[in-house]
Design a protein around this motif. Structure first.
Motif, PDB file in Angstrom:
ATOM      1  N   ILE A   1      -6.694  -0.531  -2.078  1.00  0.00           N
ATOM      2  CA  ILE A   1      -6.745  -1.931  -1.349  1.00  0.00           C
ATOM      3  C   ILE A   1      -7.100  -1.648  -0.011  1.00  0.00           C
ATOM      4  CG2 ILE A   1      -4.193  -3.332  -0.664  1.00  0.00           C
ATOM      5  CD1 ILE A   1      -5.179  -3.505  -3.397  1.00  0.00           C
TER       6      ILE A   1
ATOM      7  N   GLN B   1      -0.004   5.400  -7.727  1.00  0.00           N
ATOM      8  CA  GLN B   1      -1.257   4.776  -7.976  1.00  0.00           C
ATOM      9  C   GLN B   1      -2.330   5.349  -6.854  1.00  0.00           C
ATOM     10  OE1 GLN B   1      -0.878   3.122 -10.585  1.00  0.00           O
ATOM     11  NE2 GLN B   1       0.977   3.852 -11.483  1.00  0.00           N
TER      12      GLN B   1
ATOM     13  N   VAL C   1      -7.192  -9.920  -4.158  1.00  0.00           N
ATOM     14  CA  VAL C   1      -6.960  -8.543  -4.692  1.00  0.00           C
ATOM     15  C   VAL C   1      -5.469  -9.735  -4.728  1.00  0.00           C
ATOM     16  CG1 VAL C   1      -5.599  -7.004  -4.639  1.00  0.00           C
ATOM     17  CG2 VAL C   1      -8.554  -6.512  -4.466  1.00  0.00           C
TER      18      VAL C   1
ATOM     19  N   PHE D   1       1.819   1.563  -3.153  1.00  0.00           N
ATOM     20  CA  PHE D   1       1.088   2.432  -4.414  1.00  0.00           C
ATOM     21  C   PHE D   1       1.688   3.905  -3.852  1.00  0.00           C
ATOM     22  CE2 PHE D   1      -1.190  -2.007  -4.029  1.00  0.00           C
ATOM     23  CZ  PHE D   1       0.144  -2.236  -4.817  1.00  0.00           C
TER      24      PHE D   1
ATOM     25  N   CYS E   1       1.137  -1.185   0.167  1.00  0.00           N
ATOM     26  CA  CYS E   1      -0.103   0.125  -0.187  1.00  0.00           C
ATOM     27  C   CYS E   1       1.087   1.328   0.243  1.00  0.00           C
ATOM     28  CB  CYS E   1      -1.060  -0.279   1.388  1.00  0.00           C
ATOM     29  SG  CYS E   1      -2.721  -1.207   1.218  1.00  0.00           S
TER      30      CYS E   1
ATOM     31  N   LEU F   1      -5.938   2.381  -6.720  1.00  0.00           N
ATOM     32  CA  LEU F   1      -5.056   1.745  -5.954  1.00  0.00           C
ATOM     33  C   LEU F   1      -5.118   1.741  -4.645  1.00  0.00           C
ATOM     34  CD1 LEU F   1      -4.925  -1.253  -6.747  1.00  0.00           C
ATOM     35  CD2 LEU F   1      -2.373  -1.188  -7.638  1.00  0.00           C
TER      36      LEU F   1
END
Length: 160
Positions: free
Chosen positions: A63, A56, A112, A51, A48, A59
Motif C-alpha cells: 500500500i 501486516q 485497493v 497495518f 498504513c 500489506l
C-alpha cells in the motif's frame, strides 16, 4: 518543452494534482460503523500505520509503495519533465521508460481502496461512510494519469 502558456497550465494542473494527492493521503477516506457506538475512521496514511502496528508488513509495503511513494515519484518526475529545457537526454528517456512500465500500477491504489469498501460492505457487519479523502485521492490518480499521458505524448512527438 512546451509553449510558455501550456507550461504554466501543466504546472498549475500538477500543483492541483499534488494538493489532491496530499488531501487524499491525509484526509479520512472511510468511516466504518458497527452497531451504534463503534466507528473507525481511516485515511490512507492511518490505515498504513495500522497495518504496520498489526504486523501486516507485506500489506503495509504494498500500500505504501503503490499508494504513497509511486504517485509522489510520478508527480515529481512530471514536474521535472515540465520544467526541463531539454528532454532528449538518455537519463530522461530511461526515466520515461520507467514511468511507462510503472503506469499499469498507477490505478492499483484506487483499486485497493475500492476493494476495501466493497469487502466491508459485503461483510454486512457494519456500514461504510465515504469521505472527501477518497474522492480527492481518486481525483489525484486520474489527473496524474491524464497529465502523464499528455506530457509523455508531447515528448515522444518532440523526439521523433
Amino acid at each position: 518543452m512546451h509553449s510558455t502558456t501550456n507550461k504554466y497550465v501543466l504546472l498549475l494542473l500538477l500543483l492541483i494534482a499534488g494538493l489532491l494527492l496530499a488531501i487524499g493521503l491525509i484526509a479520512p477516506i472511510i468511516t466504518f460503523k458497527k452497531f451504534i457506538f463503534i466507528q473507525n475512521t481511516f485515511s490512507i496514511l492511518t490505515a498504513c500505520w495500522n497495518f504496520l502496528k498489526q504486523g501486516q508488513i507485506l500489506l503495509f509495503v504494498v500500500i505504501v509503495l503503490f499508494s504513497v511513494i509511486l504517485p509522489i515519484f510520478k508527480l515529481a518526475f512530471l514536474f521535472k519533465l515540465t520544467l526541463a529545457k531539454q528532454t532528449t537526454s538518455t537519463k530522461t528517456k530511461e526515466l520515461l521508460h520507467l514511468i511507462h512500465r510503472l503506469g499499469k500500477w498507477s490505478m492499483l491504489d484506487v483499486f485497493v481502496v475500492a476493494i476495501l469498501v466493497v469487502v466491508v460492505k459485503l461483510g454486512a457487519i457494519g456500514d461504510v461512510e465515504k469521505h472527501i479523502g477518497l474522492y480527492a485521492y481518486a481525483g489525484a490518480a486520474i489527473l496524474i494519469m491524464l497529465l502523464t499521458n499528455k506530457i509523455v505524448t508531447h515528448i515522444e512527438k518532440q523526439n521523433i
